[in-house]
Design a protein around this motif. Structure first.
Motif, mmCIF file in Angstrom:
data_model
loop_
_atom_site.group_PDB
_atom_site.id
_atom_site.type_symbol
_atom_site.label_atom_id
_atom_site.label_comp_id
_atom_site.label_asym_id
_atom_site.label_seq_id
_atom_site.Cartn_x
_atom_site.Cartn_y
_atom_site.Cartn_z
ATOM 1 N N LYS A 1 -14.324 -34.613 12.234
ATOM 2 C CA LYS A 1 -14.847 -33.501 13.018
ATOM 3 C C LYS A 1 -13.782 -32.414 13.104
ATOM 4 N N LEU A 2 -14.097 -31.239 12.567
ATOM 5 C CA LEU A 2 -13.193 -30.094 12.603
ATOM 6 C C LEU A 2 -13.721 -29.099 13.631
ATOM 7 N N TYR A 3 -12.872 -28.722 14.577
ATOM 8 C CA TYR A 3 -13.250 -27.782 15.630
ATOM 9 C C TYR A 3 -12.649 -26.416 15.328
ATOM 10 N N SER A 4 -13.189 -25.394 15.991
ATOM 11 C CA SER A 4 -12.617 -24.056 15.827
ATOM 12 C C SER A 4 -12.633 -23.313 17.157
ATOM 13 N N LEU A 5 -11.725 -22.374 17.243
ATOM 14 C CA LEU A 5 -11.607 -21.492 18.407
ATOM 15 C C LEU A 5 -11.378 -20.094 17.861
ATOM 16 N N HIS A 6 -12.118 -19.124 18.380
ATOM 17 C CA HIS A 6 -12.031 -17.754 17.888
ATOM 18 C C HIS A 6 -11.864 -16.818 19.078
ATOM 19 N N THR A 7 -10.793 -16.037 19.081
ATOM 20 C CA THR A 7 -10.583 -15.068 20.155
ATOM 21 C C THR A 7 -10.319 -13.694 19.558
ATOM 22 N N VAL A 8 -10.675 -12.669 20.329
ATOM 23 C CA VAL A 8 -10.476 -11.283 19.926
ATOM 24 C C VAL A 8 -9.931 -10.534 21.131
ATOM 25 N N GLN A 9 -8.976 -9.642 20.884
ATOM 26 C CA GLN A 9 -8.420 -8.838 21.970
ATOM 27 C C GLN A 9 -7.998 -7.489 21.425
ATOM 28 N N LYS A 10 -8.263 -6.444 22.204
ATOM 29 C CA LYS A 10 -7.823 -5.084 21.867
ATOM 30 C C LYS A 10 -6.696 -4.712 22.813
ATOM 31 N N LEU A 11 -5.638 -4.128 22.252
ATOM 32 C CA LEU A 11 -4.505 -3.678 23.066
ATOM 33 C C LEU A 11 -4.196 -2.217 22.744
ATOM 34 N N PRO A 12 -3.740 -1.461 23.757
ATOM 35 C CA PRO A 12 -3.435 -0.045 23.547
ATOM 36 C C PRO A 12 -2.021 0.176 22.992
ATOM 37 N N ILE A 13 -1.710 -0.501 21.911
ATOM 38 C CA ILE A 13 -0.412 -0.338 21.258
ATOM 39 C C ILE A 13 -0.657 -0.144 19.765
ATOM 40 N N SER A 14 0.340 0.335 19.087
ATOM 41 C CA SER A 14 0.183 0.569 17.653
ATOM 42 C C SER A 14 0.218 -0.748 16.882
ATOM 43 N N LEU A 15 -0.249 -0.691 15.669
ATOM 44 C CA LEU A 15 -0.184 -1.839 14.779
ATOM 45 C C LEU A 15 1.266 -2.280 14.590
ATOM 46 N N ASN A 16 2.170 -1.313 14.452
ATOM 47 C CA ASN A 16 3.596 -1.640 14.294
ATOM 48 C C ASN A 16 4.142 -2.375 15.511
ATOM 49 N N GLU A 17 3.791 -1.901 16.715
ATOM 50 C CA GLU A 17 4.264 -2.560 17.938
ATOM 51 C C GLU A 17 3.727 -3.986 18.037
ATOM 52 N N ALA A 18 2.443 -4.147 17.720
ATOM 53 C CA ALA A 18 1.843 -5.481 17.778
ATOM 54 C C ALA A 18 2.515 -6.412 16.779
ATOM 55 N N TRP A 19 2.704 -5.935 15.569
ATOM 56 C CA TRP A 19 3.318 -6.773 14.538
ATOM 57 C C TRP A 19 4.746 -7.148 14.927
ATOM 58 N N THR A 20 5.498 -6.187 15.434
ATOM 59 C CA THR A 20 6.883 -6.462 15.843
ATOM 60 C C THR A 20 6.925 -7.546 16.908
ATOM 61 N N PHE A 21 6.025 -7.483 17.876
ATOM 62 C CA PHE A 21 6.002 -8.475 18.946
ATOM 63 C C PHE A 21 5.594 -9.850 18.410
ATOM 64 N N PHE A 22 4.496 -9.921 17.678
ATOM 65 C CA PHE A 22 3.961 -11.219 17.257
ATOM 66 C C PHE A 22 4.707 -11.845 16.089
ATOM 67 N N SER A 23 5.443 -11.072 15.337
ATOM 68 C CA SER A 23 6.194 -11.653 14.216
ATOM 69 C C SER A 23 7.556 -12.172 14.650
ATOM 70 N N ASN A 24 7.859 -12.064 15.940
ATOM 71 C CA ASN A 24 9.096 -12.616 16.485
ATOM 72 C C ASN A 24 8.760 -13.930 17.196
ATOM 73 N N PRO A 25 9.139 -15.080 16.606
ATOM 74 C CA PRO A 25 8.775 -16.374 17.197
ATOM 75 C C PRO A 25 9.262 -16.567 18.633
#
Length: 153
Positions: free
Chosen positions: A2-26
């Motif tokens: 049995k394979l389960y899944s979870l799907h979430t979506v969120q919009k933030l008022p920041i640039s793509l660069n800001e989001a990437w910088t934050f999330f690409s830092n472990p």
């Protein structure tokens, strides 16, 4: 199986660069994980994300249950998506895709997780009672924490 899944979506008022910088830092995973999980990176957080990166954590998903979790960043497409896969940890299978899309006035983030619980039929029985609610709690915390950090779009 049995394979389960979870799907979430969120919009933030920041640039793509800001989001990437934050999330690409472990190291920022600690910020967006509930304190109750006692999440701590042990190794692999000294560089921004790259394919092949191994990151080791300590977590406590439930009181008095401590474990280690090892993930590998298997795919990275700069400022578009990355994938982390569990190598050792609480799940029999864990595949987590993170997508980032620039939108008007911000960024759209999408998480798609596919996972399998351990312990066969017993794990499947506990999934709706314990595992799924815990995952939903973690992602709800993450969503709220990101609103606190960056605002709401």
């Amino acid at each position: 199986m049995k394979l389960y899944s979870l799907h979430t979506v969120q919009k933030l008022p920041i640039s793509l660069n800001e989001a990437w910088t934050f999330f690409s830092n472990p190291k920022n995973l600690n910020t967006i994980t509930p304190d109750s999980m006692k999440f701590k990176t042990i190794s692999g957080d000294d560089k921004d994300m790259f394919a092949g990166q191994i990151i080791q954590y300590k977590i406590s998903p439930f009181p008095f249950i401590n474990m280690q979790w090892v993930t590998e960043i298997t795919h990275v497409d700069d400022k578009k998506f990355f994938v982390d896969e569990q190598r050792f940890g609480p799940y029999s299978f864990w595949h987590h895709k993170h997508f980032f899309t620039a939108i008007e006035n911000g960024v759209l983030m999408e998480d798609i997780v596919h996972y399998k619980v351990p312990f066969g039929i017993l794990g499947q029985l506990f999934h709706p009672l314990i595992v799924r609610p815990k995952l939903e709690e973690i992602f709800a915390f993450r969503k709220q924490k990101l609103i606190e950090l960056f605002g709401k779009l």
